[in-house]
Design an enzyme around this catalytic site. Structure first.
Site, PDB file in Angstrom:
ATOM      1  N   GLU A 203      89.633  84.987  -1.671  1.00 24.22           N
ATOM      2  CA  GLU A 203      89.517  86.421  -1.908  1.00 24.22           C
ATOM      3  C   GLU A 203      89.736  87.154  -0.593  1.00 24.22           C
ATOM      4  O   GLU A 203      90.053  86.549   0.427  1.00 24.22           O
ATOM      5  CB  GLU A 203      88.135  86.760  -2.496  1.00 24.22           C
TER       6      GLU A 203
ATOM      7  N   ASP B  15      81.323  91.903   5.250  1.00 26.88           N
ATOM      8  CA  ASP B  15      82.744  92.140   5.003  1.00 26.88           C
ATOM      9  C   ASP B  15      83.369  93.014   6.080  1.00 26.88           C
ATOM     10  O   ASP B  15      84.081  93.985   5.778  1.00 26.88           O
ATOM     11  CB  ASP B  15      82.957  92.779   3.626  1.00 26.88           C
TER      12      ASP B  15
END
Length: 552
Positions: free
Chosen positions: A189, A15
Site C-alpha cells: 500500500e 504515515d
C-alpha cells in the site's frame, strides 16, 4: 555533527510524507478521527520538528460518526516547482465494515505551506493512500492502492497509476495495474513515485500496520512499468528483518514478527527526500511498545533513516542493512536548530489556544470552545457523552512519553447529573478514563467521580464521590507505562489527595481497543484531554484555568 534521535515526532504522527523546498523540510501526518486534520511539521535539520499548521480545519471533511480507525489517512505532500505550488493528496476512509474500505481520495493545493489551502478536489474512490508525482516533462500522475474485495483474489489489491490533469481536475485515461508488491510480506500500500538517474522508483509500505511492517522498493524505465523488485526480495527498511510470507493476508498485527532485539518496532511506510547537501533520507513510521508488552499506547510515530544509492542503482540504508535504527547520522555541514520540548503548557491568556490541541469527530472552530468568553480561561460548552462519535466537547493533545504528569484546574457549576467536566485519557469513543465534577442529587452539591470506558463498557470507579463545595478543583494525572494515578486538590495550597492509584490503562493503545472487525484494534494513539458533557439541556459550560503536560 547532528545526531537524529528517533522518533523525531513522538506520539501519534503516522504515515509521514516528507518534502524539501530549498533549505526547509516539511512532513505531513495522518490524523484519522481527529481535527484539525493533517498536521504539518517543519524542520531545517531533520532532527527537530515543529508543528506549524494543519490543513483540514473548516469541515472540509466530515468526521462525525467515524469508527476506529477510519477517518483521514496517509496524506502525501509534494511540491510542483513549475507552478510553485504545494500539493497534498489524502484519503477519507468513510467505511471499513465488511472490509469494504470505502474511501474517497482528494487533492488540495496552496502557494504557502501555512495555507490557505484550496477546497478538496475529488480524485477517486478506487482505494486509498494516493500520492501525486510531478514528472520532469510537466505531466502529473497519481498512484494509489486499488482495494480488492472479491473472493479468490489476492488482497489487498493492486498498486495502480494514472495520469491526472491537476488543472482540470480529472484522471486522464485509465488506471494501470503495476504490482501487488515487491516482497512476500504482502499488504502492499501507500505507493510513492520518485525519479533518479533515469529510473522511476516505486516505494511501498508492506506487511500490514503491525510488527511485520516495512518499506519496499521497485524500479522501472517507464512510469507504468514493468517494475523490477529490489534484488534482495526483502524490505529495505523494517524492524523485523527475518523472512515472512504473508501474501493474501490483507492486513494483520503479525505479533509473531515482534523483534525482541530492537527498541523500535513496526518501522514502515516510508517517504524519500534528497537534502540540499546531496544526502538521502527516508521518513517512516514506527512504534515503541511498553517494556515487557506488545502494547503501543503512543501509536505510530515518525522516524528518519539515512539512505544511500548502490552502484547498481538501488536504494538501501546507509549501513547496508535493512534494520531501522533509533539513532541516525544527520546532515553534514548543517547547523542544528533549537531542540524543541514536547511538553505542553497553556494558561489561556491569548485569543488562540495551543496549536497542539485537537478534538475528535467534529470541527474545533465553531464557538463551543474559546478563550474569549472569559479571558484567561478556556471555556468548553458541554455537549454529547464521550461515548458519542458526534460532537463530543473535548480538547486533547497527543501523549508523547511513557512517563508524564498532566494537570488542569477546572471551575464548573452543574445542576444535573448529566452535566460533567474534567480531564482524562482518551483513545476513542469506546476507550477512555475521565475524572470529573458533576451534580449530586443526594447532596444537592457538586462532587467528583471517575468514569471509565473500556471496549465500550461504562464503569463508575468511585463508590463514594468527593464533595467539591466551591465547584473548583485542580486535577492531576500521573502516567507511568500504562498505569495512571489520579489526584485532586480544592485549593492551590492544599496537598494533593489521591483518588485512584495504579489504574490499569494500558488498554488505551493500538492493540488494546476494539476497532473495526478484522482489524487488530486501532492505529491512532493515546491523548490527554480536558472536556465537558451536557446531556441535559446543552446549557452548561466549564472554565479551565490552565493545561499542563510535563514529560519525564
Amino acid at each position: 555533527m547532528i545526531t537524529i534521535t528517533n522518533p523525531v515526532i513522538p506520539g501519534m504522527a503516522p504515515d509521514p510524507s516528507i518534502i524539501r523546498v530549498e533549505d526547509a523540510y516539511y512532513i505531513a501526518t495522518s490524523t484519522f478521527h481527529w481535527n484539525p486534520g493533517i498536521q504539518i511539521y517543519k524542520s531545517t535539520d531533520l532532527a527537530n520538528w515543529e508543528l506549524i499548521s494543519s490543513v483540514l480545519h473548516k469541515d472540509e471533511v466530515n468526521l462525525r460518526g467515524t469508527n476506529t480507525p477510519a477517518g483521514v489517512w496517509a496524506p502525501h505532500l509534494s511540491y510542483d516547482a513549475r507552478s510553485n505550488k504545494f500539493w497534498l493528496a489524502f484519503s477519507h476512509m468513510v467505511n471499513m465494515a465488511g472490509r469494504e474500505f470505502n474511501s474517497d481520495s482528494y487533492a488540495m493545493w496552496t502557494e504557502n505551506i501555512n495555507g490557505p489551502w484550496s477546497e478538496p478536489i475529488y480524485i477517486t474512490s478506487i482505494g486509498f493512500d494516493p500520492a501525486i508525482f510531478h514528472d520532469e516533462d510537466g505531466k502529473h500522475y497519481v498512484s494509489i492502492l486499488e482495494w480488492e474485495t472479491r473472493q479468490g483474489y489476492q488482497a489487498p489489491g493492486h498498486i495502480v497509476i494514472a495520469e491526472v490533469d491537476l488543472q482540470n481536475r480529472g484522471i486522464m485515461g485509465s488506471w494501470h495495474r503495476v504490482t501487488q508488491g515487491f516482497t512476500s510480506r504482502g499488504c502492499a500500500e501507500a505507493p510513492q513515485i520518485y525519479k533518479h538517474n533515469g529510473y522511476y522508483y516505486l516505494i511501498l509500505a508492506a506487511g500490514g500496520t503491525g510488527y511485520a511492517h516495512g518499506v519496499e522498493i521497485g524500479r522501472a524505465t517507464s512510469i507504468f512499468g514493468p517494475y523490477e523488485p529490489h534484488p534482495s526480495g526483502e524490505p529495505i527498511i523494517t524492524s523485523s528483518p527475518r523472512h515472512l510470507f504473508s501474501l493474501g493476508d490483507p492486513d494483520a498485527g503479525h505479533f509473531e514478527m515482534y523483534n525482541p532485539h530492537s527498541f523500535m518496532q513496526k518501522a514502515g511506510h516510508g517517504s524519500l527526500i534528497q537534502t540540499q547537501t546531496g544526502e538521502w533520507y527516508i521518513a517512516h513510521l514506527m512504534s515503541r511498545p511498553i517494556e515487557g508488552t506488545l502494547y503501543n499506547p503512543l501509536g505510530r510515530e515518525t522516524s528518519i533513516q539515512k539512505m544511500k544509492w548502490t552502484k547498481d542503482g538501488w536504494l538501501e540504508m546507509e549501513d547496508g542493512s535493512n534494520l531501522a535504527k533509533m539513532e541516525v547520522e544527520g546532515m553534514k555541514g548543517v547547523k542544528e536548530s533549537t531542540r524543541l520540548s514536547h511538553d505542553v503548557r497553556d494558561d489561556f491568556n491569548s485569543d488562540q489556544y495551543h496549536i497542539r490541541f485537537m478534538t475528535p469527530y467534529r470541527n474545533q472552530h465553531t464557538g463551543w470552545v474559546n478563550t474569549t468568553e472569559r479571558p484567561g480561561f478556556l471555556r468548553i460548552h458541554g455537549e454529547n457523552s464521550f461515548f458519542s462519535q458526534v460532537n463530543p466537547a473535548l480538547m486533547a493533545t497527543r501523549a508523547t512519553s511513557f512517563h508524564y504528569q498532566f494537570q488542569t484546574k477546572v471551575e464548573f457549576h452543574p445542576d444535573h447529573y448529566s452535566e460533567t467536566a474534567g480531564m482524562g485519557l482518551y483513545y476513542d469513543s469506546n476507550n477512555w478514563i475521565y475524572v470529573h465534577l458533576t451534580h449530586s442529587e443526594s447532596t444537592g452539591g457538586t462532587v467528583m467521580n471517575i468514569l471509565q470506558a473500556k471496549l465500550g463498557e461504562r464503569m463508575e470507579v468511585l463508590h463514594n464521590p468527593v464533595p467539591v463545595p466551591e465547584g473548583v478543583a485542580e486535577l492531576q494525572l500521573i502516567y507511568r507505562s500504562g498505569l495512571a494515578d489520579l489526584s485532586y486538590r480544592l485549593t492551590d495550597t492544599a496537598d494533593w489527595q489521591l483518588l485512584a492509584e495504579h489504574m490499569d490503562v494500558i488498554y488505551l493503545s493500538d492493540e488494546g481497543v476494539n476497532g473495526e472487525p478484522g482489524e487488530i484494534g486501532g492505529f491512532t494513539g493515546l491523548f490527554n484531554f480536558i472536556g465537558s458533557v451536557d446531556s441535559h439541556q446543552h446549557d452548561s459550560f466549564a472554565d479551565f484555568d490552565y493545561y499542563s503536560v510535563e514529560n519525564y
